[in-house]
Scaffold this active site. Sequence first.
Site, PDB file in Angstrom:
ATOM      1  N   ASP A 248      35.143  60.553  60.868  1.00 51.77           N
ATOM      2  CA  ASP A 248      35.709  61.802  60.335  1.00 51.77           C
ATOM      3  C   ASP A 248      35.110  62.100  58.963  1.00 51.77           C
ATOM      4  O   ASP A 248      34.676  63.216  58.687  1.00 51.77           O
ATOM      5  CB  ASP A 248      37.229  61.694  60.133  1.00 51.77           C
ATOM      6  CG  ASP A 248      38.010  61.603  61.418  1.00 51.77           C
ATOM      7  OD1 ASP A 248      38.683  62.574  61.768  1.00 51.77           O
ATOM      8  OD2 ASP A 248      37.931  60.539  62.072  1.00 51.77           O
TER       9      ASP A 248
ATOM     10  N   GLU B  87      39.391  69.439  56.985  1.00 50.89           N
ATOM     11  CA  GLU B  87      40.647  68.697  57.195  1.00 50.89           C
ATOM     12  C   GLU B  87      40.788  67.495  56.262  1.00 50.89           C
ATOM     13  O   GLU B  87      41.877  67.188  55.796  1.00 50.89           O
ATOM     14  CB  GLU B  87      40.763  68.226  58.658  1.00 50.89           C
ATOM     15  CG  GLU B  87      42.100  67.530  58.872  1.00 50.89           C
ATOM     16  CD  GLU B  87      42.354  67.096  60.299  1.00 50.89           C
ATOM     17  OE1 GLU B  87      41.423  67.136  61.123  1.00 50.89           O
ATOM     18  OE2 GLU B  87      43.498  66.713  60.589  1.00 50.89           O
TER      19      GLU B  87
ATOM     20  N   ASP C  62      36.879  71.087  61.226  1.00 54.56           N
ATOM     21  CA  ASP C  62      37.578  69.876  61.664  1.00 54.56           C
ATOM     22  C   ASP C  62      36.480  68.895  62.054  1.00 54.56           C
ATOM     23  O   ASP C  62      35.833  69.041  63.084  1.00 54.56           O
ATOM     24  CB  ASP C  62      38.491  70.177  62.866  1.00 54.56           C
ATOM     25  CG  ASP C  62      39.462  69.015  63.104  1.00 54.56           C
ATOM     26  OD1 ASP C  62      39.165  67.900  62.620  1.00 54.56           O
ATOM     27  OD2 ASP C  62      40.489  69.222  63.763  1.00 54.56           O
TER      28      ASP C  62
ATOM     29  N   ILE D 283      36.414  65.773  63.063  1.00 46.82           N
ATOM     30  CA  ILE D 283      36.667  65.284  64.422  1.00 46.82           C
ATOM     31  C   ILE D 283      38.028  65.807  64.832  1.00 46.82           C
ATOM     32  O   ILE D 283      39.068  65.346  64.342  1.00 46.82           O
ATOM     33  CB  ILE D 283      36.686  63.749  64.533  1.00 46.82           C
ATOM     34  CG1 ILE D 283      35.326  63.162  64.206  1.00 46.82           C
ATOM     35  CG2 ILE D 283      37.087  63.331  65.961  1.00 46.82           C
ATOM     36  CD1 ILE D 283      35.221  61.672  64.483  1.00 46.82           C
ATOM     37  N   ASP D 284      38.010  66.785  65.717  1.00 48.70           N
ATOM     38  CA  ASP D 284      39.270  67.256  66.280  1.00 48.70           C
ATOM     39  C   ASP D 284      39.555  66.357  67.477  1.00 48.70           C
ATOM     40  O   ASP D 284      38.674  66.112  68.305  1.00 48.70           O
ATOM     41  CB  ASP D 284      39.105  68.717  66.718  1.00 48.70           C
ATOM     42  CG  ASP D 284      40.396  69.287  67.258  1.00 48.70           C
ATOM     43  OD1 ASP D 284      41.474  68.890  66.772  1.00 48.70           O
ATOM     44  OD2 ASP D 284      40.329  70.132  68.169  1.00 48.70           O
TER      45      ASP D 284
ATOM     46  N   THR E   9      41.050  63.018  67.100  1.00 47.66           N
ATOM     47  CA  THR E   9      40.651  61.647  66.725  1.00 47.66           C
ATOM     48  C   THR E   9      41.173  60.625  67.736  1.00 47.66           C
ATOM     49  O   THR E   9      40.511  59.628  68.012  1.00 47.66           O
ATOM     50  CB  THR E   9      41.180  61.294  65.319  1.00 47.66           C
ATOM     51  OG1 THR E   9      41.015  62.421  64.489  1.00 47.66           O
ATOM     52  CG2 THR E   9      40.432  60.132  64.721  1.00 47.66           C
TER      53      THR E   9
ATOM     54  N   HIS F 242      52.022  66.939  70.786  1.00 45.45           N
ATOM     55  CA  HIS F 242      51.287  68.108  70.284  1.00 45.45           C
ATOM     56  C   HIS F 242      51.591  69.357  71.095  1.00 45.45           C
ATOM     57  O   HIS F 242      51.400  70.475  70.618  1.00 45.45           O
ATOM     58  CB  HIS F 242      49.767  67.856  70.329  1.00 45.45           C
ATOM     59  CG  HIS F 242      49.321  66.785  69.391  1.00 45.45           C
ATOM     60  ND1 HIS F 242      48.028  66.305  69.372  1.00 45.45           N
ATOM     61  CD2 HIS F 242      49.987  66.099  68.420  1.00 45.45           C
ATOM     62  CE1 HIS F 242      47.913  65.369  68.441  1.00 45.45           C
ATOM     63  NE2 HIS F 242      49.087  65.221  67.863  1.00 45.45           N
TER      64      HIS F 242
ATOM     65  N   SER G 105      41.717  67.658  71.891  1.00 46.63           N
ATOM     66  CA  SER G 105      40.827  68.490  71.054  1.00 46.63           C
ATOM     67  C   SER G 105      40.542  69.888  71.586  1.00 46.63           C
ATOM     68  O   SER G 105      41.019  70.285  72.652  1.00 46.63           O
ATOM     69  CB  SER G 105      39.493  67.775  70.804  1.00 46.63           C
ATOM     70  OG  SER G 105      38.596  67.987  71.880  1.00 46.63           O
TER      71      SER G 105
ATOM     72  N   LYS H  20      39.330  71.678  75.035  1.00 43.84           N
ATOM     73  CA  LYS H  20      40.133  72.496  75.979  1.00 43.84           C
ATOM     74  C   LYS H  20      39.662  73.949  75.944  1.00 43.84           C
ATOM     75  O   LYS H  20      39.475  74.579  76.985  1.00 43.84           O
ATOM     76  CB  LYS H  20      41.627  72.412  75.625  1.00 43.84           C
ATOM     77  CG  LYS H  20      42.244  71.049  75.906  1.00 43.84           C
ATOM     78  CD  LYS H  20      43.743  71.058  75.716  1.00 43.84           C
ATOM     79  CE  LYS H  20      44.204  70.912  74.290  1.00 43.84           C
ATOM     80  NZ  LYS H  20      43.845  69.652  73.623  1.00 43.84           N
TER      81      LYS H  20
ATOM     82  N   ARG I 196      49.488  75.680  74.392  1.00 48.20           N
ATOM     83  CA  ARG I 196      49.911  74.761  73.331  1.00 48.20           C
ATOM     84  C   ARG I 196      51.340  75.154  72.985  1.00 48.20           C
ATOM     85  O   ARG I 196      51.569  76.167  72.318  1.00 48.20           O
ATOM     86  CB  ARG I 196      48.985  74.922  72.128  1.00 48.20           C
ATOM     87  CG  ARG I 196      49.102  73.814  71.121  1.00 48.20           C
ATOM     88  CD  ARG I 196      47.981  73.889  70.105  1.00 48.20           C
ATOM     89  NE  ARG I 196      47.958  72.722  69.284  1.00 48.20           N
ATOM     90  CZ  ARG I 196      47.329  71.601  69.601  1.00 48.20           C
ATOM     91  NH1 ARG I 196      46.647  71.514  70.708  1.00 48.20           N
ATOM     92  NH2 ARG I 196      47.373  70.561  68.788  1.00 48.20           N
TER      93      ARG I 196
ATOM     94  N   ASP J 296      41.982  73.721  63.697  1.00 53.57           N
ATOM     95  CA  ASP J 296      42.228  73.312  65.084  1.00 53.57           C
ATOM     96  C   ASP J 296      42.032  74.460  66.078  1.00 53.57           C
ATOM     97  O   ASP J 296      42.104  74.239  67.289  1.00 53.57           O
ATOM     98  CB  ASP J 296      43.658  72.773  65.241  1.00 53.57           C
ATOM     99  CG  ASP J 296      43.787  71.350  64.707  1.00 53.57           C
ATOM    100  OD1 ASP J 296      42.790  70.614  64.735  1.00 53.57           O
ATOM    101  OD2 ASP J 296      44.893  70.983  64.257  1.00 53.57           O
TER     102      ASP J 296
HETATM  103  P1  AMP Z   1      45.111  68.028  70.712  1.00 50.41           P
HETATM  104  O1  AMP Z   1      43.961  67.094  70.807  1.00 50.41           O
HETATM  105  O2  AMP Z   1      44.859  69.358  71.307  1.00 50.41           O
HETATM  106  O3  AMP Z   1      46.403  67.421  71.153  1.00 50.41           O
HETATM  107  O4  AMP Z   1      45.267  68.397  69.199  1.00 50.41           O
HETATM  108  C1  AMP Z   1      44.896  67.564  68.162  1.00 50.41           C
HETATM  109  C2  AMP Z   1      45.419  68.200  66.904  1.00 50.41           C
HETATM  110  O5  AMP Z   1      46.826  68.317  66.979  1.00 50.41           O
HETATM  111  C3  AMP Z   1      45.175  67.398  65.669  1.00 50.41           C
HETATM  112  O6  AMP Z   1      43.981  67.809  65.082  1.00 50.41           O
HETATM  113  C4  AMP Z   1      46.362  67.720  64.777  1.00 50.41           C
HETATM  114  O7  AMP Z   1      45.965  68.542  63.701  1.00 50.41           O
HETATM  115  C5  AMP Z   1      47.298  68.518  65.659  1.00 50.41           C
HETATM  116  N1  AMP Z   1      48.710  68.128  65.610  1.00 50.41           N
HETATM  117  C6  AMP Z   1      49.285  67.088  64.956  1.00 50.41           C
HETATM  118  N2  AMP Z   1      50.647  67.116  65.128  1.00 50.41           N
HETATM  119  C7  AMP Z   1      50.920  68.179  65.909  1.00 50.41           C
HETATM  120  C8  AMP Z   1      52.140  68.745  66.443  1.00 50.41           C
HETATM  121  N3  AMP Z   1      53.321  68.204  66.202  1.00 50.41           N
HETATM  122  N4  AMP Z   1      52.041  69.856  67.211  1.00 50.41           N
HETATM  123  C9  AMP Z   1      50.850  70.412  67.469  1.00 50.41           C
HETATM  124  N5  AMP Z   1      49.660  69.927  66.998  1.00 50.41           N
HETATM  125  C10 AMP Z   1      49.681  68.829  66.226  1.00 50.41           C
HETATM  126 MG    MG Z   2      42.167  68.582  64.634  1.00 48.73          MG
END
Ligand code: AMP
Ligand code: MG
Length: 384
Positions: A96, A119, A177, A179-180, A182, A270, A294, A297, A311, A324
Amino acid sequence: MIHPIQRCTSAGLWNSTLVAAIRRVKRTEMLPIKIQRSFFKQNQYYFTTMSALATERSVAIQAVLQASRVCQSVFQHLVANETLTKNDKSPVTVADFSAQAIINTYLHKAFPNDPIIGEEDSKDLRGDEGKVLREKVHSLTNGVLDDSEKLSEEQILEAIDRGNYVGGPKGRHWALDPIDGTKGFLRGGQYAVCLALIIDGQVQLGVMGTPNLPVDPTKPDGEKGTLFITVRGEGAFQRSFADPTESKIQFSDISTTEEATFCESVEAGHSSHGDAAEIAKLLGITRPSVRMDSQAKYCSISRGDGDIYLRLPTSKTYVEKIWDHASGSLLVHEAGGKVTDVNGKPLDFSIGRTLEANKGVIAANTKIFDRVLESVQKVLGSKL
Ligand code: AMP
Ligand code: MG
């Protein structure tokens, strides 16, 4: 793009006609364009245009590619002391930090006046406690920079902290970002290096590197490492890391939700898996949802691998971050899809580092979008 303009007979007239035509094109297409070439043919003057963001596009591609390659190499060599836990419990790795240092260095060199929203910050790399990580990030970052550009440890920390911009509605800034996803990175799944350029609160360019996404979705075990590129008004494209040839991508053309496939987060924290299952039922979707981490999607649905990305908020207090969604949402738009929040409001990137005016995300093809939104509203109802 070739724009014909009306016939004119003198050089003076030609100049003023051209200027008026450029204004007209800019007004009607709302695009940042530059005149590339003008010519006279069969009693007509013509001009061709190029993206005013051609340089930004090319710098962003180089930066994201280099950062993505570093991430790939870190994954192959990841050892226990190279991860730590941030306050929000998401693991963060040397990759990252290196990815942010590399991209910020490329951006600063090409566009020294452009602020960056990134980030990460360098806090965990400073002092004695950060020594091991700092040294690793130092060597990884310098590993991809030219000899004349090598940075000291302190300069790398500075480069990372260049991502501290607060954002807002005016002027241009980048959103990164490094690394989106991680968690996806650590488990060998999907992750994405995501970079976007925002001008006057609107995303104008997005480049995403997805090192583990197959170049050809019909060959999941084939070549991996796909780059997604988009500029507002110019469409959505993909290429492999290895070959610069780009191909245009487009949303699938389904017109009923029953044929659709869902794409959602791996992490139930998330995006609510339970609400997604209820919405799928209402929409008559029978195929199992595809889960991946990430902004891969957004990339996936933009090239038709899936049809809907939801989401769905898991808490009343979580606020989405612009890094994001900036590049991914423009990719969807340019590939012929539509993105809003769960209330049908456009994502607002003009507020600062977060999408404070929005809640959750819906992305889908335009033909089925309204039905998806309706079902989301029905299921989320009073939870919103
Ligand atoms: P994903 O891989 O789509 O699940 O999203 C990853 C991203 O979700 C990370 O980069 C975080 O910034 C973000 N994230 C962290 N906590 C939450 C949450 N409670 N609701 C939604 N997104 C989140
Ligand atoms: Mg991210």
